[in-house]
Design an enzyme around this catalytic site. Structure first.
Site, PDB file in Angstrom:
ATOM      1  N   ALA A   1       3.071   4.294  -2.223  1.00 46.36           N
ATOM      2  CA  ALA A   1       2.566   5.339  -3.104  1.00 46.36           C
ATOM      3  C   ALA A   1       2.122   4.790  -4.454  1.00 46.36           C
ATOM      4  CB  ALA A   1       3.631   6.423  -3.278  1.00 46.36           C
TER       5      ALA A   1
ATOM      6  N   LYS B   1      18.318   4.050 -14.349  1.00 54.57           N
ATOM      7  CA  LYS B   1      17.878   5.461 -14.375  1.00 54.57           C
ATOM      8  C   LYS B   1      17.746   6.005 -12.955  1.00 54.57           C
ATOM      9  CE  LYS B   1      13.428   4.801 -13.116  1.00 54.57           C
ATOM     10  NZ  LYS B   1      12.667   5.464 -12.039  1.00 54.57           N
TER      11      LYS B   1
ATOM     12  N   ARG C   1      12.333  10.625  -5.834  1.00 55.12           N
ATOM     13  CA  ARG C   1      13.141  10.570  -4.616  1.00 55.12           C
ATOM     14  C   ARG C   1      14.635  10.556  -4.908  1.00 55.12           C
ATOM     15  NH1 ARG C   1      10.070   5.431  -2.282  1.00 55.12           N
ATOM     16  NH2 ARG C   1       9.826   5.134  -4.521  1.00 55.12           N
TER      17      ARG C   1
ATOM     18  N   GLU D   1      15.561   4.109  -4.166  1.00 55.84           N
ATOM     19  CA  GLU D   1      16.024   2.910  -4.854  1.00 55.84           C
ATOM     20  C   GLU D   1      17.402   3.101  -5.485  1.00 55.84           C
ATOM     21  OE1 GLU D   1      14.652   0.041  -4.696  1.00 55.84           O
ATOM     22  OE2 GLU D   1      12.475   0.105  -4.876  1.00 55.84           O
TER      23      GLU D   1
ATOM     24  N   GLY E   1       1.715   1.566  -5.618  1.00 51.65           N
ATOM     25  CA  GLY E   1       0.687   0.535  -5.575  1.00 51.65           C
ATOM     26  C   GLY E   1      -0.687   1.129  -5.326  1.00 51.65           C
TER      27      GLY E   1
ATOM     28  N   GLY F   1       8.955   3.255 -17.279  1.00 54.43           N
ATOM     29  CA  GLY F   1       8.552   4.482 -17.946  1.00 54.43           C
ATOM     30  C   GLY F   1       8.207   5.577 -16.946  1.00 54.43           C
TER      31      GLY F   1
ATOM     32  N   ALA G   1       0.820  -1.218   0.000  1.00 54.22           N
ATOM     33  CA  ALA G   1       0.000   0.000   0.000  1.00 54.22           C
ATOM     34  C   ALA G   1       0.849   1.261   0.000  1.00 54.22           C
ATOM     35  CB  ALA G   1      -0.933  -0.008   1.212  1.00 54.22           C
TER      36      ALA G   1
END
EC number: 1.1.1.94
Length: 337
Positions: free
Chosen positions: A10, A189, A257, A287, A12, A134, A8
């Site tokens: 952001a 990326k 982020r 990430e 998703g 994307g 749950a």
């Protein structure tokens, strides 16, 4: 179709909105999502997307089994959470379409994309796995702002299902079989977006001077290196110059982020201070930070196999130095250019 979203966070939660237009949607939360589930049950907006989710049911952490009768399962947790969740559900999976959201590499003794790591556990599901890449900022998806993403899979049926049941007039879907190239480019990326965003921080550090020339140089170098790594890892060059590569790179370093982390580093924060500042702001897992070290190790492995040369990747070397060796971002930029 019945769609179950596992996680749950952001993205998703944001995807419940386009997915609910044609499907029944249930949202399952991990133990870390419990406060969010409570807010959703009270009819409040999701705190990270500032919108109400669109679901038929909300499931608690101990109700994971109730989600597994869905036609489409979406694993919407961070990179580090994907395999623990998959291991919990693996024995119950049959012929569902399984979609992964996280953008990163998994360390299984060798550095793998997320689909490759899942294939390692369940080869029979190879054509059932799809990945989303994307430009896709969660808040924009939730607000029904124009979004165009790529769903990649080796399975023709899987691609047909996601196109038919998950696309809307504002959430457009392109299809490709280049799942390894898409996932490699998408993980990278995040890493390179940190470096591109250094420039915003350096601009601020120098009294808000504009450095568009340098932005152009570093974006070009980032795309060149991502292309080199994608090709060496078995992906297609054209993937890098489409939505998955350049499209997502722009969205990430401008609004994500990873870009926030990069800007702080460009301003002169060291990595520990930058991560603490993002935590103070309520920002979740970055990430690109987690995956930079793995990207570097992947590059070294590909170098050892003769598929690329490390000297082709000076920006990746610089990113590694800033994130893990205490080097200043402005110093790295100076050395590079």
């Amino acid at each position: 179709m019945k769609v179950a979203i596992l996680g749950a966070g952001a993205m998703g939660s944001a995807l419940t909105i386009p997915y609910s237009e044609k499907n029944e949607v249930v949202l399952w939360g991990t133990e870390y999502d419990v406060p969010i589930l409570e807010k959703i049950r009270r009819g409040e907006k999701h705190p990270r997307i500032d919108e109400r989710v669109a679901v038929n049911d909300i499931l608690n952490p101990d109700e994971l089994d109730k989600a597994l009768n869905a036609d489409i399962l979406v694993i919407a947790v961070s990179t580090e959470g994907v395999m623990p969740i998959f291991e919990q559900i693996s024995d119950s999976l049959k012929d569902q379409v399984i979609i992964t959201l996280a953008k990163g590499f998994i360390d299984e003794g060798e550095i793998l994309t997320i689909p490759q790591a899942i294939w390692h556990e369940r080869k029979d599901l190879k054509r059932n796995i799809a990945a989303i890449t994307g430009p896709s900022i969660a808040k924009e998806v939730a607000k029904k702002l124009p979004t165009h993403v790529v769903y990649s899979s080796l399975g023709d049926r899987t691609l047909k299902v996601v196109k038919e049941y998950l696309e809307t007039d504002y959430y457009r879907i392109s299809l490709t079989h280049d799942i390894v190239g898409c996932e490699t480019a998408s993980a990278l990326k995040n890493v390179y977006s940190i470096a591109i965003a250094w420039i915003r921080g350096i601009e601020s550090r120098k009294g808000n001077v504009t450095m568009n020339n340098l932005k152009g140089i570093i974006v070009t170098q980032a795309l060149r290196e991502i292309g080199t790594l994608v090709r060496a890892n078995g992906g297609k060059t054209e993937t890098v110059y489409d939505l998955t590569g350049i499209g997502d790179l722009i969205a990430t370093f401008r609004g994500g982020r990873n870009g926030m982390l990069g800007e702080l580093l460009g301003k002169g924060y060291d990595i520990d201070s930058a991560l603490k500042e993002l935590e103070r702001r309520g920002v979740g897992v970055v990430e690109g930070y987690v995956n930079a070290e793995r990207a570097y190790r992947l590059a070294e492995t590909l170098d050892h196999k003769g598929k690329l040369k490390m000297e082709e990747l000076p920006l990746l070397e610089g990113i590694n130095d800033v994130l893990y060796n205490g080097k200043d971002a402005e110093e790295v930029i100076h050395d590079l250019f």
